[in-house]
Scaffold this motif. Structure first.
Motif, short mmCIF file in Angstrom:
data_model
loop_
_atom_site.label_atom_id
_atom_site.label_comp_id
_atom_site.label_asym_id
_atom_site.label_seq_id
_atom_site.Cartn_x
_atom_site.Cartn_y
_atom_site.Cartn_z
N THR A 189 37.77 29.66 29.64
CA THR A 189 38.47 30.20 30.28
C THR A 189 39.04 29.46 31.61
O THR A 189 38.37 28.41 31.77
CB THR A 189 38.00 31.59 30.79
OG1 THR A 189 39.02 32.41 31.58
CG2 THR A 189 36.83 31.47 31.55
N LEU A 221 39.38 30.86 34.34
CA LEU A 221 38.68 31.38 35.33
C LEU A 221 37.69 30.63 35.88
O LEU A 221 36.77 30.06 35.23
CB LEU A 221 38.51 32.95 35.17
CG LEU A 221 39.49 34.22 35.07
CD1 LEU A 221 38.66 35.46 34.72
CD2 LEU A 221 40.05 34.08 36.42
N PRO A 257 34.62 34.53 39.80
CA PRO A 257 35.65 35.51 39.46
C PRO A 257 35.39 35.96 38.09
O PRO A 257 35.53 37.28 37.70
CB PRO A 257 36.94 35.12 39.58
CG PRO A 257 36.68 33.56 40.47
CD PRO A 257 35.63 33.20 40.42
N LEU A 258 34.98 35.24 37.25
CA LEU A 258 34.71 35.74 35.88
C LEU A 258 33.48 36.70 35.81
O LEU A 258 33.49 37.44 35.09
CB LEU A 258 34.37 34.46 34.98
CG LEU A 258 34.15 34.95 33.35
CD1 LEU A 258 35.32 35.58 32.73
CD2 LEU A 258 33.79 33.40 32.74
#
Length: 97
Positions: A8, A10, A14-15
């Motif tokens: 990802t 991210l 934040p993930l």
């Protein structure tokens, strides 16, 4: 217990927060996100009530290094990252009983 891998854009923090927000609210949940730089552990409210601490998990896995609070903690990934990942997996298995 569920383990998943994904690629990802991210960042780990934040993930972890995004996944934690999607955990069921009725039972304890722990999210651990690893990246080449480090990893983040996030726990939901039922886990905190059950005395599961993200900071304590990070410190256990990193031999006292890393920091944060009961809900969210992070640490730099050590050189032996495979052993660190194995240690985290064992700890999460113990918590899930």
């Amino acid at each position: 217990m569920l383990f998943a891998t994904a690629h990802t854009d991210l960042a780990p923090r934040p993930l972890a927060e995004l996944v934690r927000a999607r955990l069921p609210h009725a039972r304890p949940g722990v999210v651990a996100v690893a990246s080449p730089e480090g990893f983040v552990v996030a726990v939901n409210e039922p886990a905190k009530v059950s005395r599961v601490s993200a900071a304590a998990l990070v410190k256990l896995v990193l031999d006292g290094r890393g920091g944060g609070n009961a809900a969210l903690a992070q640490g730099k990934r050590p050189a032996d990252s495979e052993a660190t990942t194995d240690r985290l997996t064992r700890l999460l298995a113990e918590y899930s009983g």
